[in-house]
Scaffold this motif. Structure first.
Motif, short mmCIF file in Angstrom:
data_model
loop_
_atom_site.label_atom_id
_atom_site.label_comp_id
_atom_site.label_asym_id
_atom_site.label_seq_id
_atom_site.Cartn_x
_atom_site.Cartn_y
_atom_site.Cartn_z
N THR A 263 63.45 36.01 -15.53
CA THR A 263 62.63 37.08 -16.08
C THR A 263 63.24 37.53 -17.40
O THR A 263 64.41 37.93 -17.44
N GLU B 63 62.87 40.14 -20.65
CA GLU B 63 62.26 41.42 -20.95
C GLU B 63 62.79 41.91 -22.29
O GLU B 63 63.98 41.81 -22.56
N TRP C 209 57.79 44.04 -23.65
CA TRP C 209 57.26 42.72 -23.28
C TRP C 209 58.07 42.17 -22.13
O TRP C 209 59.29 42.33 -22.10
N ARG C 210 57.39 41.51 -21.19
CA ARG C 210 58.08 40.95 -20.01
C ARG C 210 57.41 39.65 -19.61
O ARG C 210 56.18 39.56 -19.62
N LYS C 211 58.23 38.65 -19.25
CA LYS C 211 57.69 37.34 -18.85
C LYS C 211 58.61 36.72 -17.82
O LYS C 211 59.82 36.67 -18.00
N THR C 212 58.04 36.24 -16.70
CA THR C 212 58.80 35.51 -15.70
C THR C 212 58.31 34.06 -15.72
O THR C 212 57.11 33.81 -15.66
N VAL C 213 59.27 33.13 -15.85
CA VAL C 213 58.93 31.70 -15.92
C VAL C 213 59.85 30.90 -15.00
O VAL C 213 60.91 31.38 -14.60
#
Length: 158
Positions: free
Chosen positions: A63, A65, A94-98
């Motif tokens: 994750t 952020e 902004w947040r992104k889990t990959v």
């Protein structure tokens, strides 16, 4: 009384029919052989494509952020492993889990614009906080990175 030419005509007709039948059979056989070669090449090509298709890759969740106000350019390691994913002028926070391939290190880069400001990045691997860093000022930059998790040990036989 039949003439001697009549039996010769019958033989000529039979010979012509035989030649026509033989030619047709040869064409049919040639078509089957040609189709077999073409079909074999297609199967070989398809087998090559199947061999080139990647198999399932072990991954882990990361994750990323970025906290702050305004906008920033963000690049991060995503599912492609070596390929950086880039988002420009993204609104903060902004947040992104990959899912990142096992063995690839997670990393996120943040670049502020000409208006500056403050932005901080955080990185969590499998839900555990790893790093936090802050960028300030015009075109300020920061990077958060970490080590990939160790591969899971195989289960011991019982």
């Amino acid at each position: 009384m039949p003439t001697t030419e009549e039996p010769n005509r019958r033989i000529d007709r039979i010979d012509r029919r035989g030649v026509a039948v033989a030619a047709a059979l040869l064409l049919v056989c040639g078509a089957f052989v040609t189709y077999g070669f073409i079909d074999t090449e297609t199967d070989d090509e398809a087998a090559g494509e199947r061999a080139a298709t990647p198999t399932a890759v072990a991954t882990y969740d990361v994750t990323y952020e970025v906290l702050g106000e305004g906008a920033a350019d963000v690049s991060y390691r995503g599912p492609g492993g070596d390929e950086a994913q880039v988002v420009t002028h993204v609104g903060l926070p902004w947040r992104k889990t990959v899912s990142v391939p096992l063995g690839a290190s997670p990393i996120v880069n943040v670049t502020l614009g000409e208006n500056g400001g403050t932005a901080s990045c955080t990185l969590a691997v499998r839900g555990k906080h790893v790093q936090r860093a802050t960028a300030t000022g015009a075109f300020g930059r920061t990077t958060c990175g970490g080590e990939p998790p160790a591969p899971a040990a195989p289960a011991a036989p019982q």
